[in-house]
Design a protein around this motif. Sequence first.
Motif, PDB file in Angstrom:
ATOM      1  N   ALA A 187      80.445  28.257 -28.072  1.00 46.56           N
ATOM      2  CA  ALA A 187      80.640  28.619 -26.493  1.00 46.56           C
ATOM      3  C   ALA A 187      80.290  27.545 -25.777  1.00 46.56           C
ATOM      4  O   ALA A 187      80.836  27.406 -24.468  1.00 46.56           O
ATOM      5  CB  ALA A 187      79.585  29.687 -26.232  1.00 46.56           C
ATOM      6  N   LEU A 188      79.071  26.578 -25.725  1.00 45.60           N
ATOM      7  CA  LEU A 188      78.791  25.558 -24.907  1.00 45.60           C
ATOM      8  C   LEU A 188      80.031  24.534 -24.777  1.00 45.60           C
ATOM      9  O   LEU A 188      80.133  24.147 -23.756  1.00 45.60           O
ATOM     10  CB  LEU A 188      77.780  24.973 -25.713  1.00 45.60           C
ATOM     11  N   SER A 189      80.727  24.331 -26.057  1.00 42.33           N
ATOM     12  CA  SER A 189      81.862  23.267 -25.652  1.00 42.33           C
ATOM     13  C   SER A 189      82.840  23.829 -24.764  1.00 42.33           C
ATOM     14  O   SER A 189      83.644  22.807 -24.146  1.00 42.33           O
ATOM     15  CB  SER A 189      82.377  22.982 -27.209  1.00 42.33           C
ATOM     16  N   LYS A 190      83.292  24.979 -24.709  1.00 40.79           N
ATOM     17  CA  LYS A 190      84.125  25.773 -23.902  1.00 40.79           C
ATOM     18  C   LYS A 190      83.734  25.418 -22.435  1.00 40.79           C
ATOM     19  O   LYS A 190      84.545  25.160 -21.459  1.00 40.79           O
ATOM     20  CB  LYS A 190      84.347  27.097 -24.123  1.00 40.79           C
ATOM     21  N   GLU A 191      82.330  25.401 -22.242  1.00 43.00           N
ATOM     22  CA  GLU A 191      81.955  25.216 -20.815  1.00 43.00           C
ATOM     23  C   GLU A 191      81.828  23.841 -20.222  1.00 43.00           C
ATOM     24  O   GLU A 191      82.253  23.276 -19.186  1.00 43.00           O
ATOM     25  CB  GLU A 191      80.741  25.735 -20.645  1.00 43.00           C
ATOM     26  N   LEU A 192      81.391  22.891 -21.429  1.00 39.32           N
ATOM     27  CA  LEU A 192      81.150  21.766 -21.075  1.00 39.32           C
ATOM     28  C   LEU A 192      82.288  20.614 -21.278  1.00 39.32           C
ATOM     29  O   LEU A 192      82.157  19.616 -20.596  1.00 39.32           O
ATOM     30  CB  LEU A 192      79.953  21.038 -22.156  1.00 39.32           C
ATOM     31  N   GLY A 193      83.232  21.100 -22.020  1.00 35.16           N
ATOM     32  CA  GLY A 193      84.456  19.977 -22.197  1.00 35.16           C
ATOM     33  C   GLY A 193      85.078  19.643 -20.988  1.00 35.16           C
ATOM     34  O   GLY A 193      85.374  18.358 -20.818  1.00 35.16           O
ATOM     35  N   PRO A 194      85.528  20.482 -20.162  1.00 35.51           N
ATOM     36  CA  PRO A 194      86.160  19.996 -18.888  1.00 35.51           C
ATOM     37  C   PRO A 194      85.108  19.404 -17.761  1.00 35.51           C
ATOM     38  O   PRO A 194      85.464  18.695 -16.784  1.00 35.51           O
ATOM     39  CB  PRO A 194      86.412  21.528 -18.218  1.00 35.51           C
ATOM     40  N   LYS A 195      83.856  19.331 -18.075  1.00 35.09           N
ATOM     41  CA  LYS A 195      82.783  18.414 -17.367  1.00 35.09           C
ATOM     42  C   LYS A 195      82.501  17.108 -18.057  1.00 35.09           C
ATOM     43  O   LYS A 195      81.663  16.424 -17.667  1.00 35.09           O
ATOM     44  CB  LYS A 195      81.509  19.440 -17.210  1.00 35.09           C
ATOM     45  N   GLY A 196      83.203  16.807 -19.069  1.00 35.62           N
ATOM     46  CA  GLY A 196      83.214  15.457 -19.760  1.00 35.62           C
ATOM     47  C   GLY A 196      82.127  15.527 -20.652  1.00 35.62           C
ATOM     48  O   GLY A 196      81.888  14.269 -21.367  1.00 35.62           O
ATOM     49  N   VAL A 197      81.492  16.434 -21.051  1.00 35.20           N
ATOM     50  CA  VAL A 197      80.505  16.555 -22.508  1.00 35.20           C
ATOM     51  C   VAL A 197      81.065  16.959 -23.538  1.00 35.20           C
ATOM     52  O   VAL A 197      81.440  18.098 -23.379  1.00 35.20           O
ATOM     53  CB  VAL A 197      79.180  17.288 -21.810  1.00 35.20           C
ATOM     54  N   ARG A 198      81.072  16.312 -24.587  1.00 32.18           N
ATOM     55  CA  ARG A 198      81.455  16.881 -25.785  1.00 32.18           C
ATOM     56  C   ARG A 198      80.543  17.572 -26.555  1.00 32.18           C
ATOM     57  O   ARG A 198      79.282  16.847 -26.771  1.00 32.18           O
ATOM     58  CB  ARG A 198      82.132  15.527 -26.544  1.00 32.18           C
ATOM     59  N   VAL A 199      80.831  18.606 -27.090  1.00 29.57           N
ATOM     60  CA  VAL A 199      79.779  19.337 -27.965  1.00 29.57           C
ATOM     61  C   VAL A 199      80.475  19.635 -29.471  1.00 29.57           C
ATOM     62  O   VAL A 199      81.580  20.210 -29.561  1.00 29.57           O
ATOM     63  CB  VAL A 199      79.641  20.609 -27.423  1.00 29.57           C
ATOM     64  N   ASN A 200      79.770  19.057 -30.496  1.00 29.66           N
ATOM     65  CA  ASN A 200      80.423  19.189 -31.861  1.00 29.66           C
ATOM     66  C   ASN A 200      79.178  19.899 -32.767  1.00 29.66           C
ATOM     67  O   ASN A 200      77.893  19.729 -32.303  1.00 29.66           O
ATOM     68  CB  ASN A 200      80.980  18.100 -32.395  1.00 29.66           C
ATOM     69  N   ALA A 201      79.400  20.288 -34.180  1.00 31.37           N
ATOM     70  CA  ALA A 201      78.331  20.617 -34.792  1.00 31.37           C
ATOM     71  C   ALA A 201      78.787  20.137 -36.412  1.00 31.37           C
ATOM     72  O   ALA A 201      79.810  19.937 -36.649  1.00 31.37           O
ATOM     73  CB  ALA A 201      78.191  22.083 -35.009  1.00 31.37           C
ATOM     74  N   VAL A 202      77.767  19.991 -36.963  1.00 30.30           N
ATOM     75  CA  VAL A 202      77.873  19.698 -38.627  1.00 30.30           C
ATOM     76  C   VAL A 202      76.871  20.798 -39.301  1.00 30.30           C
ATOM     77  O   VAL A 202      76.075  21.268 -38.816  1.00 30.30           O
ATOM     78  CB  VAL A 202      77.127  18.419 -38.985  1.00 30.30           C
ATOM     79  N   ALA A 203      77.709  21.043 -40.414  1.00 32.44           N
ATOM     80  CA  ALA A 203      77.159  22.280 -41.253  1.00 32.44           C
ATOM     81  C   ALA A 203      76.844  21.500 -42.640  1.00 32.44           C
ATOM     82  O   ALA A 203      77.799  21.560 -43.780  1.00 32.44           O
ATOM     83  CB  ALA A 203      78.018  23.278 -41.306  1.00 32.44           C
ATOM     84  N   PRO A 204      75.591  21.170 -43.123  1.00 31.09           N
ATOM     85  CA  PRO A 204      75.676  20.471 -44.149  1.00 31.09           C
ATOM     86  C   PRO A 204      75.072  21.550 -45.452  1.00 31.09           C
ATOM     87  O   PRO A 204      74.902  22.863 -44.972  1.00 31.09           O
ATOM     88  CB  PRO A 204      74.305  19.628 -43.854  1.00 31.09           C
ATOM     89  N   GLY A 205      75.287  21.410 -46.623  1.00 31.71           N
ATOM     90  CA  GLY A 205      74.968  21.983 -47.658  1.00 31.71           C
ATOM     91  C   GLY A 205      73.430  21.434 -48.223  1.00 31.71           C
ATOM     92  O   GLY A 205      72.604  21.207 -47.198  1.00 31.71           O
ATOM     93  N   TRP A 206      73.311  21.407 -49.586  1.00 34.64           N
ATOM     94  CA  TRP A 206      71.823  20.794 -49.740  1.00 34.64           C
ATOM     95  C   TRP A 206      72.110  19.504 -49.672  1.00 34.64           C
ATOM     96  O   TRP A 206      72.922  18.701 -50.033  1.00 34.64           O
ATOM     97  CB  TRP A 206      72.011  21.167 -51.265  1.00 34.64           C
ATOM     98  N   ILE A 207      70.757  19.008 -49.027  1.00 30.43           N
ATOM     99  CA  ILE A 207      70.678  17.785 -48.665  1.00 30.43           C
ATOM    100  C   ILE A 207      69.552  17.130 -49.482  1.00 30.43           C
ATOM    101  O   ILE A 207      68.355  17.815 -49.406  1.00 30.43           O
ATOM    102  CB  ILE A 207      70.404  17.253 -47.140  1.00 30.43           C
ATOM    103  N   TYR A 208      69.722  15.953 -50.307  1.00 28.01           N
ATOM    104  CA  TYR A 208      68.697  15.591 -51.253  1.00 28.01           C
ATOM    105  C   TYR A 208      67.517  14.466 -50.312  1.00 28.01           C
ATOM    106  O   TYR A 208      67.712  13.353 -50.412  1.00 28.01           O
ATOM    107  CB  TYR A 208      69.055  14.748 -52.276  1.00 28.01           C
ATOM    108  N   THR A 209      66.702  15.309 -49.472  1.00 23.50           N
ATOM    109  CA  THR A 209      65.658  14.810 -48.806  1.00 23.50           C
ATOM    110  C   THR A 209      64.449  14.697 -49.702  1.00 23.50           C
ATOM    111  O   THR A 209      64.515  15.115 -50.590  1.00 23.50           O
ATOM    112  CB  THR A 209      65.340  15.453 -47.516  1.00 23.50           C
ATOM    113  N   ASP A 210      63.328  14.150 -49.065  1.00 26.85           N
ATOM    114  CA  ASP A 210      62.163  13.901 -49.909  1.00 26.85           C
ATOM    115  C   ASP A 210      61.522  15.351 -50.034  1.00 26.85           C
ATOM    116  O   ASP A 210      61.072  15.500 -51.250  1.00 26.85           O
ATOM    117  CB  ASP A 210      61.145  13.229 -49.005  1.00 26.85           C
ATOM    118  N   ALA A 211      61.774  16.386 -49.351  1.00 31.38           N
ATOM    119  CA  ALA A 211      61.243  17.673 -49.506  1.00 31.38           C
ATOM    120  C   ALA A 211      62.105  18.371 -50.638  1.00 31.38           C
ATOM    121  O   ALA A 211      61.558  19.010 -51.299  1.00 31.38           O
ATOM    122  CB  ALA A 211      61.636  18.388 -48.235  1.00 31.38           C
TER     123      ALA A 211
END
Length: 262
Positions: free
Chosen positions: A167-191
Amino acid sequence: MGARIDATEFEGKRIVVTGGSKGAGRAVMARLAAGGGRMLTAARGAPDDLDADSFVQADLSTVEGVGHLAEAALARLGGVDILVHVVGGSSSPGGGFAALDDAAWAAELGINLMTAVRLDRLLVPGMIARGKGAVVHTSSIQRRLPLYDSTIAYAAAKAALSTYSKALSKELGPKGVRVNAVAPGWIYTDASARLVERIADSSGITEAAARQSILDALGGIPIGRPAEPDEVAELIAFLASDRAAAIHGAEYTIDGGTVPTV
């Protein structure tokens, strides 16, 4: 990190990363800094491997903490060109939906959704005024593959974050601000490594068997392993960069093929 890094790609860019003191967020901080970015992050405790100029002590699960980070970004950096939301997680107990009270739901929604909503509200107007900027939200494959036993609220919050991001991308795109997302699965962090150790110790099995038990719970990962933090950071760096100038309103999955459907 594999590929050669352009040390000038983010030169002069003012960058805020939430959750940048550990895990994937720390990898994002390192990757964008290696590209020349001026970095700032926040956490409840001061990490040993970040200098004071790039760190603010703040609890981003609170309205006050988010405000403190935004104020520091404006004071230290003079504004923000790139905003990356990595902070998130789940602290809910197991036991399915009935085990989660209002406080558990509020906590999951707060850190996984409202932190991004609040910080965007404070920092994105500056991007709009300049007519340029990039925002990256970190969702999760659990928005599509929720695990009901202990992370149902987390999954719901990440689903809300993905919808908000679109929704934010639809509002901000015409104003010059790009909005994207990433969707990780399992990430092998220290935790994640500590989780594997705990499973191995409590079950009397090897760490390899413990890792496999997690893979099995996820339904398997076709490439046979979780993603490394640096790999997630590389994807985020691409989306935040001018190399992705035509990519907007998208969500990229990085899960080694865990999600079995199109």
